[in-house]
Design an enzyme around this catalytic site. Structure first.
Site, PDB file in Angstrom:
ATOM      1  N   ASN A  91      -0.084 -14.826   1.904  1.00 44.18           N
ATOM      2  CA  ASN A  91       0.979 -15.357   1.060  1.00 44.18           C
ATOM      3  C   ASN A  91       2.180 -15.801   1.904  1.00 44.18           C
ATOM      4  OD1 ASN A  91       2.480 -15.924  -1.333  1.00 44.18           O
ATOM      5  ND2 ASN A  91       1.374 -14.284  -2.386  1.00 44.18           N
ATOM      6  N   HIS A 121       8.187  -1.879  22.833  1.00 45.24           N
ATOM      7  CA  HIS A 121       8.886  -1.737  24.110  1.00 45.24           C
ATOM      8  C   HIS A 121       8.973  -0.254  24.451  1.00 45.24           C
ATOM      9  CE1 HIS A 121      10.135  -5.928  23.948  1.00 45.24           C
ATOM     10  NE2 HIS A 121      10.371  -5.723  22.665  1.00 45.24           N
ATOM     11  N   LYS A 170       0.149   4.669  11.388  1.00 47.22           N
ATOM     12  CA  LYS A 170      -1.097   5.371  11.732  1.00 47.22           C
ATOM     13  C   LYS A 170      -2.253   4.714  11.006  1.00 47.22           C
ATOM     14  CE  LYS A 170       1.138   9.720  12.608  1.00 47.22           C
ATOM     15  NZ  LYS A 170       1.411  11.061  12.220  1.00 47.22           N
ATOM     16  N   LYS A 187      -3.706   8.125  -2.659  1.00 52.57           N
ATOM     17  CA  LYS A 187      -4.799   8.019  -3.611  1.00 52.57           C
ATOM     18  C   LYS A 187      -6.085   7.611  -2.889  1.00 52.57           C
ATOM     19  CE  LYS A 187      -5.940   5.755  -7.956  1.00 52.57           C
ATOM     20  NZ  LYS A 187      -5.459   4.912  -9.040  1.00 52.57           N
TER      21      LYS A 187
END
Length: 190
Positions: A91, A121, A170, A187
């Site tokens: 999009n 960095h 993560k 969920k």
């Protein structure tokens, strides 16, 4: 000669090695960035999805499948390390910083204003202007909600959903929904 300097600068970027701006090969990165910046105005002036696909293909260096749709504006600083599968939808107003490599597998949905950031960095102030890159992999049929940010080194699992506004630092397991800052699993998708 230092072992890190024996590898090609692009290989070093994609494998997460520290690359300094004063690296003797950094001019090769600058050449691609300059080319991408020159091509970006025409990309973002595209008036239909076919033209958009054609112009983005020129930036990334490989043809986009005709089943893939990208809406302008689209931003990238490099472009050459972006791989986009079939039936992908991207999009408006997304930013892909791809020096570490970005892969979107088939059927991925990317909401508006999503940021995929492979570049970082070091914390050490002495080396802070150097670059540390890690790839992002968005697996098949994942959906990245509006305004989400995916950080370096993250893999988003198959069928996973990233809630709008999430910051993902993560890996995201297959068939899960993550939300928040930092993103956490909220969920399971059955």
């Amino acid at each position: 000669m230092d072992l890190c300097c024996m590898k090609d600068i692009f290989e070093r970027l994609k494998t997460g090695q520290l690359v300094q701006l004063h690296d003797p090969e950094f001019h090769r990165v600058d050449e691609i960035v300059t080319r991408t910046l020159a091509l970006s105005p025409a990309l973002n002036a595209a008036t239909d999805t076919n033209e958009m696909r054609q112009r983005l293909s020129g930036i990334i260096g490989s043809p986009l499948d005709e089943t893939t749709t990208v809406f302008a504006p689209f931003y990238t600083n490099f472009g050459r390390f972006i791989t986009i599968g079939k039936h992908v939808f991207i999009n408006h107003a997304c930013s892909f910083l791809d020096m570490g490599g970005i892969t979107l597998e088939d059927h991925v949905l990317i909401g508006p204003k999503v940021n995929l950031i492979t570049e970082n960095h070091p914390l050490d102030p002495v080396n802070r202007r150097g670059m540390l890159c890690q790839p992002i992999l968005i697996k098949r049929n994942a959906w990245i909600g509006a305004g989400a940010t995916i950080l370096p080194g993250v893999t988003v699992g198959e069928n996973a959903v990233i809630a709008a506004g999430a910051v993902v630092s993560k890996d995201v397991p297959d068939n899960t929904v993550v939300a928040g800052i930092p993103a956490k699993v909220i969920k399971q998708i059955s």
